[in-house]
Scaffold this motif. Structure first.
Motif, PDB file in Angstrom:
ATOM      1  N   PRO A   1      44.130  41.361  36.077  1.00 32.76           N
ATOM      2  CA  PRO A   1      44.914  41.493  34.282  1.00 32.76           C
ATOM      3  C   PRO A   1      46.240  42.658  34.682  1.00 32.76           C
ATOM      4  O   PRO A   1      47.175  42.299  34.061  1.00 32.76           O
ATOM      5  N   GLU A   2      46.057  43.546  35.315  1.00 32.73           N
ATOM      6  CA  GLU A   2      46.530  44.647  35.674  1.00 32.73           C
ATOM      7  C   GLU A   2      48.183  43.795  35.923  1.00 32.73           C
ATOM      8  O   GLU A   2      49.297  44.098  35.991  1.00 32.73           O
ATOM      9  N   VAL A   3      47.761  43.205  36.799  1.00 33.41           N
ATOM     10  CA  VAL A   3      49.560  41.901  37.739  1.00 33.41           C
ATOM     11  C   VAL A   3      49.406  41.155  36.911  1.00 33.41           C
ATOM     12  O   VAL A   3      51.281  41.381  36.219  1.00 33.41           O
ATOM     13  N   ASP A   4      48.908  40.687  36.560  1.00 34.95           N
ATOM     14  CA  ASP A   4      49.543  39.741  34.980  1.00 34.95           C
ATOM     15  C   ASP A   4      49.490  40.132  34.005  1.00 34.95           C
ATOM     16  O   ASP A   4      50.807  39.598  33.999  1.00 34.95           O
ATOM     17  N   VAL A   5      49.670  41.724  33.414  1.00 38.58           N
ATOM     18  CA  VAL A   5      50.469  42.175  32.534  1.00 38.58           C
ATOM     19  C   VAL A   5      51.975  42.605  32.938  1.00 38.58           C
ATOM     20  O   VAL A   5      52.412  41.585  32.697  1.00 38.58           O
ATOM     21  N   ALA A   6      51.450  43.152  34.044  1.00 40.21           N
ATOM     22  CA  ALA A   6      53.293  43.394  34.285  1.00 40.21           C
ATOM     23  C   ALA A   6      54.170  42.327  35.032  1.00 40.21           C
ATOM     24  O   ALA A   6      55.107  42.683  34.331  1.00 40.21           O
ATOM     25  N   ASN A   7      53.655  41.626  35.972  1.00 42.75           N
ATOM     26  CA  ASN A   7      53.775  39.953  35.795  1.00 42.75           C
ATOM     27  C   ASN A   7      54.870  39.518  33.844  1.00 42.75           C
ATOM     28  O   ASN A   7      55.782  38.682  33.927  1.00 42.75           O
ATOM     29  N   GLY A   8      54.131  39.401  33.466  1.00 41.96           N
ATOM     30  CA  GLY A   8      54.218  38.629  31.751  1.00 41.96           C
ATOM     31  C   GLY A   8      55.706  39.798  30.932  1.00 41.96           C
ATOM     32  O   GLY A   8      56.432  38.761  30.985  1.00 41.96           O
TER      33      GLY A   8
ATOM     34  N   THR B   1      48.628  36.486  28.636  1.00 47.24           N
ATOM     35  CA  THR B   1      47.553  34.800  28.920  1.00 47.24           C
ATOM     36  C   THR B   1      45.721  35.475  28.081  1.00 47.24           C
ATOM     37  O   THR B   1      46.436  36.697  27.723  1.00 47.24           O
ATOM     38  N   GLU B   2      45.248  34.593  27.576  1.00 47.46           N
ATOM     39  CA  GLU B   2      44.096  34.707  27.451  1.00 47.46           C
ATOM     40  C   GLU B   2      43.257  35.854  28.109  1.00 47.46           C
ATOM     41  O   GLU B   2      42.728  36.631  26.734  1.00 47.46           O
ATOM     42  N   LYS B   3      43.221  35.516  28.867  1.00 48.13           N
ATOM     43  CA  LYS B   3      42.459  36.578  30.189  1.00 48.13           C
ATOM     44  C   LYS B   3      42.941  38.233  30.186  1.00 48.13           C
ATOM     45  O   LYS B   3      42.181  38.546  29.918  1.00 48.13           O
ATOM     46  N   SER B   4      43.970  38.122  29.609  1.00 49.50           N
ATOM     47  CA  SER B   4      44.847  39.304  29.655  1.00 49.50           C
ATOM     48  C   SER B   4      44.598  39.903  28.613  1.00 49.50           C
ATOM     49  O   SER B   4      44.354  41.114  28.046  1.00 49.50           O
ATOM     50  N   THR B   5      44.513  39.537  27.454  1.00 46.34           N
ATOM     51  CA  THR B   5      44.340  39.534  26.412  1.00 46.34           C
ATOM     52  C   THR B   5      43.343  40.212  26.143  1.00 46.34           C
ATOM     53  O   THR B   5      43.036  40.745  25.231  1.00 46.34           O
ATOM     54  N   SER B   6      42.090  39.676  26.541  1.00 49.81           N
ATOM     55  CA  SER B   6      41.189  40.717  26.024  1.00 49.81           C
ATOM     56  C   SER B   6      40.607  41.627  26.486  1.00 49.81           C
ATOM     57  O   SER B   6      40.158  42.246  26.402  1.00 49.81           O
ATOM     58  N   ALA B   7      40.801  41.510  28.273  1.00 47.93           N
ATOM     59  CA  ALA B   7      41.306  43.372  29.395  1.00 47.93           C
ATOM     60  C   ALA B   7      42.394  43.846  28.522  1.00 47.93           C
ATOM     61  O   ALA B   7      41.707  44.918  28.652  1.00 47.93           O
ATOM     62  N   VAL B   8      42.894  43.551  27.722  1.00 44.18           N
ATOM     63  CA  VAL B   8      44.064  44.818  26.831  1.00 44.18           C
ATOM     64  C   VAL B   8      43.200  45.114  26.393  1.00 44.18           C
ATOM     65  O   VAL B   8      43.978  46.088  25.798  1.00 44.18           O
TER      66      VAL B   8
END
Length: 363
Positions: free
Chosen positions: A71-78, A216-223
């Motif tokens: 999720p960290e990389v996913d958020v950073a890329n987002g 993304t949905e998964k990253s939203t949960s992680a955040v």
């Protein structure tokens, strides 16, 4: 390009790279994305024989969503991808749909559609700029792409309220009805595909106003989970007078909200601010009340009372930078002002009863 078998999996790999920028593009036979960050590849259309108003375009290879490095990389890329898009003169979204990662009823496309709607909130207004390229599809499966897309669209639940999601899936159906972009990577020249993609009339002309940072949905949960941890850590640190930690955590929450602009982050931040402000003001008022009670008591105020009051003043003085966030918090100077007030009040009483030794002893 040539077909290879890598770890028992079919793979199409390049054999000779002409455009040196492609050296930074990683591809493999794995199901997960090998791309960790956005990679730009300048294309000279004139050299490839593509007639267009623009002689040059830039193809951007972006990471796959939810299949990078957590999720960290996913958020950073987002965030990073959107910032890059917002600085462009114009953008054409090209959605790659891989046969090997298609999933049941185009499940991967459904998930991607949810993400794209987050990136472009008013996506219905920009679907004419979208292109869908289907890769690694066997020849006998290409003819059924439209039927598969139509089946996916028809399977949308009636209670689905996201009109952008519906519109995107419908657009895939419409665009694949007469002409499917499913190039044969081994035999088809790139000119054919580039010619269809490079038409400047079908680009988003003002990306800075269209694309929004997304999760993304998964990253939203992680955040959301991390934000709740921040709140708990902040309240715990405040309770134990670790004000520098409180400052850091509040700054991080504020910065995160500034970038992501999520209601859940804003709500958690506000809840945290309200609770800290309440605790802060309660402690200051309690200290004032205790000190005032000692000053008005029939016995003399002792050293311990003064030391305790001074300790409270020192604590809140050291925490004063937090008032950048806690705008409704009582200033620590209020304790000093209260001390001055009580002292002056005591002096006035003493001066008033200078001739009465018994009264002086009482005060």
């Amino acid at each position: 390009m040539e077909k290879q078998m890598v770890d028992g999996k079919p793979h199409i790999a390049s054999t000779k790279i002409i455009n040196k920028a492609l050296n930074n593009v990683v591809c493999s036979a794995n199901e997960i994305s090998e791309t960790k960050y956005i990679t730009a590849v300048p294309i000279n259309l004139e050299e490839l024989g593509v007639l267009s108003k623009s002689d040059n375009i830039v193809l951007c290879d972006t990471p796959g969503f939810e299949d990078t490095s957590g999720p960290e990389v996913d958020v950073a890329n987002g965030i990073g991808i959107i910032k890059a898009l917002q600085t462009c003169k114009s953008v054409k979204p090209v959605v790659l749909i891989c046969y090997t990662a298609l999933g049941y009823r185009m499940n991967c496309v459904r998930e991607l559609a949810r993400t794209l709607v987050r990136i472009i909130p008013s996506i219905q207004d920009y679907l004419s700029a979208f292109a869908y390229v289907f890769t690694k599809f066997p020849d006998d499966q290409k003819q059924s792409i439209n039927a598969t897309a139509l089946g996916t669209y028809k399977s949308i639940e009636k209670k689905e309220k996201d009109e952008g999601y519906r519109a995107l899936l419908a657009d895939i159906v419409e665009q694949t009805e007469d002409d499917v972009l499913a190039p044969n990577l081994l035999n088809d020249p790139p000119k054919k595909l580039l010619k269809k993609l490079a038409d400047p009339r079908n680009f988003i002309g003002d990306p800075s106003k269209v694309f929004q940072p997304f999760l993304t949905e998964k990253s939203t949960s992680a955040v959301n989970l991390q934000v709740e941890k921040h709140k708990a850590n902040t309240l715990h640190a405040f309770k134990h007078h670790h004000y520098s930690i409180v400052q850091t955590k509040l700054d991080e929450l504020a910065d995160l909200q500034l970038v992501l602009k999520r209601d859940t982050i804003e709500t958690t931040y506000r809840d945290c601010i309200n609770q800290l402000t309440q605790d802060w003001n309660t402690q200051i008022n309690a200290a004032k009340h205790t000190f005032d009670k000692c000053m008005k008591a029939s016995h003399s105020i002792n050293k311990e009372d003064v030391i305790a009051y001074k300790q409270t003043i020192d604590n809140f003085k050291s925490a004063d930078p937090l008032r950048k966030h806690l705008s409704e918090a009582i200033c620590a100077d209020a304790l000093i002002q209260n001390l001055d007030h009580q002292t002056h009040h005591l002096i006035e009483k003493m001066e008033k009863h200078m001739g009465n030794e018994l009264e002086l002893q009482t005060h």
